[in-house]
Design an enzyme around this catalytic site. Structure first.
Site, PDB file in Angstrom:
ATOM      1  N   LYS A 124       2.764 -14.010  -3.893  1.00 22.28           N
ATOM      2  CA  LYS A 124       1.526 -14.743  -3.624  1.00 22.28           C
ATOM      3  C   LYS A 124       0.331 -14.160  -4.363  1.00 22.28           C
ATOM      4  O   LYS A 124      -0.687 -14.839  -4.524  1.00 22.28           O
ATOM      5  CB  LYS A 124       1.236 -14.765  -2.118  1.00 22.28           C
ATOM      6  N   LYS A 208      11.398 -22.644  -4.851  1.00 22.48           N
ATOM      7  CA  LYS A 208      11.570 -23.121  -3.468  1.00 22.48           C
ATOM      8  C   LYS A 208      10.745 -24.383  -3.225  1.00 22.48           C
ATOM      9  O   LYS A 208       9.618 -24.481  -3.697  1.00 22.48           O
ATOM     10  CB  LYS A 208      11.109 -21.992  -2.524  1.00 22.48           C
ATOM     11  N   LYS A 211       5.472 -26.583   0.992  1.00 24.64           N
ATOM     12  CA  LYS A 211       4.347 -27.441   1.363  1.00 24.64           C
ATOM     13  C   LYS A 211       3.113 -27.120   0.537  1.00 24.64           C
ATOM     14  O   LYS A 211       2.196 -27.917   0.476  1.00 24.64           O
ATOM     15  CB  LYS A 211       4.073 -27.312   2.867  1.00 24.64           C
TER      16      LYS A 211
HETATM   17  P1  AMP Z   1       6.769 -21.973   6.491  1.00 30.57           P
HETATM   18  O1  AMP Z   1       6.593 -23.374   6.070  1.00 30.57           O
HETATM   19  O2  AMP Z   1       6.597 -21.016   5.365  1.00 30.57           O
HETATM   20  O3  AMP Z   1       5.992 -21.611   7.708  1.00 30.57           O
HETATM   21  O4  AMP Z   1       8.297 -21.839   6.919  1.00 30.57           O
HETATM   22  C1  AMP Z   1       8.790 -22.212   8.189  1.00 30.57           C
HETATM   23  C2  AMP Z   1      10.291 -22.092   8.225  1.00 30.57           C
HETATM   24  O5  AMP Z   1      10.873 -23.011   7.300  1.00 30.57           O
HETATM   25  C3  AMP Z   1      10.821 -20.706   7.851  1.00 30.57           C
HETATM   26  O6  AMP Z   1      11.955 -20.414   8.650  1.00 30.57           O
HETATM   27  C4  AMP Z   1      11.221 -20.870   6.414  1.00 30.57           C
HETATM   28  O7  AMP Z   1      12.213 -19.964   6.022  1.00 30.57           O
HETATM   29  C5  AMP Z   1      11.736 -22.307   6.399  1.00 30.57           C
HETATM   30  N1  AMP Z   1      11.595 -22.894   5.066  1.00 30.57           N
HETATM   31  C6  AMP Z   1      10.443 -23.146   4.400  1.00 30.57           C
HETATM   32  N2  AMP Z   1      10.690 -23.683   3.179  1.00 30.57           N
HETATM   33  C7  AMP Z   1      12.041 -23.753   3.086  1.00 30.57           C
HETATM   34  C8  AMP Z   1      12.941 -24.206   2.057  1.00 30.57           C
HETATM   35  N3  AMP Z   1      12.483 -24.692   0.901  1.00 30.57           N
HETATM   36  N4  AMP Z   1      14.266 -24.132   2.306  1.00 30.57           N
HETATM   37  C9  AMP Z   1      14.747 -23.663   3.484  1.00 30.57           C
HETATM   38  N5  AMP Z   1      13.965 -23.208   4.478  1.00 30.57           N
HETATM   39  C10 AMP Z   1      12.632 -23.245   4.288  1.00 30.57           C
END
Ligand code: AMP
Ligand code: TRP
Length: 347
Positions: A124, A208, A211
């Site tokens: 980041k 990856k 969002k």
């Molecule tokens: P976040 O959006 O970063 O708060 O992620 C929330 C959850 O979604 C966490 O368990 C992440 O590991 C999972 N996650 C986010 N992006 C991905 C992705 N592209 N593939 C699989 N899991 C994801």
């Protein structure tokens, strides 16, 4: 990292905790890597606690109106995907102050060296001015450890990207237990399972799906309608080869592998089975099949999310009730932590 000294673990009862940041709309990556699995765990009858981690989201600036909206929309997505507030605790982090209190304690347990080795922090701040990043962004994984350990949670379902943060959570628990000669915090088990623990961008199979990606074409949002989902899958980057006849054939084909993984996770099939069904197929055949499947699985969730969002006051009531239940578990665990550490508690 801390010495991997294992404390003789007292028996902690099985309890699941996980969180998602309301820093943007949820994506197919969040759905397959997290939400869908949260629902499965709930339905297995394990005690489950799920949280919209708004205090994590503000480690980068958030527009207040959008943060409020995204927190409610995230909660609506949980419920639409199958989280039942009568069976799981569902709340937003800032309503339970034990998280930040324990996070401060863990800021004093975790070492600068551990934090500077976090690859998410390095990613980041890579190519940017790290001096301008917030102190909160650096300390973020200690807050994540606090989220989990405030409930003595034993299992944490997450996507692959969170593996290192869970190792840090284990190190923090072990160091606290060693420093205070107690067996107080559990050494948590990461649950990183299934075909879609790392859903990749539709524009670049090495990145990856996120969002926060600048390109909306790179992701499927849980708010996308059927036409948008189909169009994004049709335009997804691929290579010119047909699908292979064995999973090994996907090895150096990140975009093809990603689409096959997504298909497998959505259908609830193994990758082997998807390959068996589509061996030799061109993307001209596979993509429409994937688009149909994605629409069939996601549209009902989107529709239900939109319906729930018509009544934000009801969502707030659910989050408030969840916060009270969460507080009732976390507060006594935190009080005991203060006591272990020698804080005078006399009010
Ligand atoms: P976040 O959006 O970063 O708060 O992620 C929330 C959850 O979604 C966490 O368990 C992440 O590991 C999972 N996650 C986010 N992006 C991905 C992705 N592209 N593939 C699989 N899991 C994801
Ligand atoms: N850091 C996680 C992410 O970005 C979100 C998160 C915060 C989390 N606290 C957590 C996940 C506790 C699991 C458990 O994906």
């Amino acid at each position: 990292m801390a010495e991997p000294v294992q404390t003789p673990q007292a028996s902690f009862k099985p309890r699941i905790f996980s969180g998602i940041q309301p820093s943007g709309g949820l994506t197919l990556g969040n759905y397959l890597g997290a939400l869908k699995r949260f629902v499965e765990k709930q339905n297995e009858g394990i005690e489950t606690i799920y949280c919209m981690v708004d205090m994590h989201a503000i480690t980068v600036w958030q527009d207040p109106e959008r943060l409020r909206h995204q927190t409610r929309e995230g909660a609506a997505a949980f419920i639409a995907a199958g989280i039942d507030p009568a069976r799981s605790i569902l709340f937003n982090q800032s309503q339970v102050t034990a998280h930040v209190e324990l996070a401060w304690i863990f800021n004093c347990v975790a070492r600068m060296g551990w934090m500077s080795r976090m690859t998410q922090w390095k990613d980041k701040t890579a190519g940017k001015n790290a001096e301008a990043a917030s102190l909160g962004l650096f300390a973020y994984p200690a807050l994540m450890a606090a989220d989990i350990l405030a409930y003595h949670a034993t299992m944490v379902p997450v996507g692959e990207d969170q593996k290192q943060h869970l190792e840090l959570t284990r190190d923090i628990a072990i160091k606290f237990n060693n420093d205070y000669k107690v067996d107080y915090f559990p050494v948590v088990e990461p649950l990183i399972e299934g075909a879609a623990t790392r859903v990749m961008s539709l524009r670049d199979g090495t990145k990856k799906m996120s969002k926060s990606d600048a390109s909306d074409q790179s992701r499927i949002n849980l708010t996308d309608d059927a036409d948008m989902i189909a169009a994004k899958i049709r335009k997804a980057k691929t290579d010119p080869e047909p699908l292979p006849d064995s999973p090994e054939g996907l090895k150096d084909r990140p975009e093809a592998r990603n689409l096959v993984n997504i298909y497998a996770a959505l259908a609830g099939h193994s990758v082997e089975q998807v390959i068996r069904d589509f061996a030799g197929a061109q993307f001209g055949t596979f993509k429409p099949a994937l688009a149909d499947l994605a629409v069939a699985k996601l549209s009902p969730i989107t529709t239900e999310m939109n319906r729930l969002m018509q009544d934000p006051a009801e969502i707030d009531r659910i989050l408030g009730r969840g916060a009270e239940q969460a507080d009732a578990i976390a507060r006594p665990i935190l009080e005991k932590t203060y006591e272990i550490m020698g804080m005078v508690r006399s009010r």
